[in-house]
Write a protein that holds these residues in place. Structure first.
Motif, short mmCIF file in Angstrom:
data_model
loop_
_atom_site.label_atom_id
_atom_site.label_comp_id
_atom_site.label_asym_id
_atom_site.label_seq_id
_atom_site.Cartn_x
_atom_site.Cartn_y
_atom_site.Cartn_z
N TYR A 157 35.69 17.14 -16.87
CA TYR A 157 34.46 17.88 -16.58
C TYR A 157 34.67 19.37 -16.39
N SER A 244 33.30 23.38 -8.27
CA SER A 244 32.79 22.30 -7.43
C SER A 244 33.71 21.09 -7.50
N LYS A 245 33.59 20.22 -6.53
CA LYS A 245 34.40 19.01 -6.53
C LYS A 245 34.02 18.08 -7.68
N PHE A 246 32.80 18.22 -8.18
CA PHE A 246 32.40 17.42 -9.35
C PHE A 246 33.19 17.87 -10.58
N GLU A 247 33.23 19.18 -10.78
CA GLU A 247 33.94 19.71 -11.94
C GLU A 247 35.45 19.51 -11.79
N VAL A 249 37.09 16.94 -10.75
CA VAL A 249 37.58 15.56 -10.86
C VAL A 249 38.79 15.49 -11.80
N ILE A 259 35.58 7.25 -9.67
CA ILE A 259 34.88 8.45 -9.22
C ILE A 259 34.38 9.24 -10.43
N VAL A 263 30.56 10.30 -11.28
CA VAL A 263 30.18 11.70 -11.44
C VAL A 263 29.56 11.93 -12.82
N ILE A 267 25.91 13.04 -12.02
CA ILE A 267 25.87 14.51 -12.03
C ILE A 267 25.67 15.07 -13.43
N TYR A 268 26.45 14.57 -14.38
CA TYR A 268 26.41 15.13 -15.73
C TYR A 268 25.55 14.31 -16.70
#
Length: 270
Positions: A157, A244-247, A249, A259, A263, A267-268
């Motif tokens: 991501y 971000s913690k999403f990006e 991963v 996870i 995500v 999220i995406y």
């Protein structure tokens, strides 16, 4: 014989045809009826749970259709390495992009994307090899560039915009000799038996604490001079780009994969 109509060489148009020739669903897949029926049960059960399919391993001798069958059950028909490759291409900042691999399948994908291939030497294909070893090897193979960037398939991501920003800060600023992506963590951290960023007797609010910076192992960049001098992917004056913690991963364990799947969906919107 230069004008032969039939050739065993892989032609550019073969890449676009291959995806169309391979089955896209289990119903289109011919053969392996027992395996297909079992997979249908697993897939339907996952759908009813509103969950992702559990990990599946296909094994057997060559020619059974393992790769083709695996492609059918991939999420959105996309393999892990395709995410970061697409984002790198979308960034449109690099003169050349190399994929380090010893897989023929990945090498074919690299050619399709207009990337170049570095065949990984055996000692760098072992678990003992690290990111520094890989980047130094790439530099030694292609020493003509002024800057070198490194991204990983396990960080799917990492966004094109992030790649652009890191590239711009490193290339156009004399302040930095390298860069990497990271997250800021406002937590209570210990190293072995000792706290490292607070005193247990004096508890601050977590949001008031100095953040602990954690590399995401998603993207690194460094100048040729610093890479040659330090033989490391981070120099002495790095630019740290917070994501971000999403990006951020990064997939190294089964838990990480779960996870990442969550995500991606939430999220995406994958």
């Amino acid at each position: 014989m230069d004008n032969r109509i039939i050739t065993t060489d892989v032609m550019e148009e073969d890449f676009s045809l291959e995806g169309n020739l391979r089955p896209q669903t289990l119903d289109e897949y011919i053969g392996q009826e027992k395996t297909k029926n079992t997979l249908k049960v697993y897939i339907e059960a996952a759908k009813q749970r509103h969950d992702s399919l559990d990990h599946v391993l296909f094994y057997g001798p060559p020619g059974l259709g393992k790769t083709t069958l695996a492609g059918v059950i991939l999420l959105n028909g996309k393999k892990l390495y395709e995410y970061i490759c697409e984002h790198v291409k979308q960034a449109e900042v690099f003169d050349d992009v190399f994929i380090d691999t010893n897989s023929e399948e990945v090498a074919e994908y690299a050619n399709k994307m207009g990337f170049r291939v570095i065949e990984r030497k055996p000692e760098l294909a072992k678990n003992t090899a690290n990111g520094n070893d890989l980047l130094v090897y790439h530099f030694e193979q292609y020493p003509e560039y002024d800057y070198y960037f490194q991204a990983f398939a396990t960080a799917p991501y990492m966004q094109a915009d992030t790649i652009k920003k890191c590239y711009g800060r490193l290339i156009y600023s004399e302040e930095f000799d390298s860069c990497f992506t990271a997250t800021e963590n406002h937590g209570f951290y210990w190293l072995s038996d000792n706290p490292i960023n607070y005193r247990p007797g004096i508890l601050p609010r977590s949001q008031d604490m100095l953040p602990v910076i954690e590399e995401t192992t998603g993207l690194y960049g460094i100048s040729k001079d610093s890479l040659k001098r330090y033989r490391c992917r981070i120099g002495k004056k790095p630019y740290i780009h917070i994501v971000s913690k999403f990006e951020a991963v990064d997939i190294n364990t089964e838990e990480d994969l779960k996870i990442a799947e969550f995500v991606g969906k939430v999220i995406y919107k994958l």
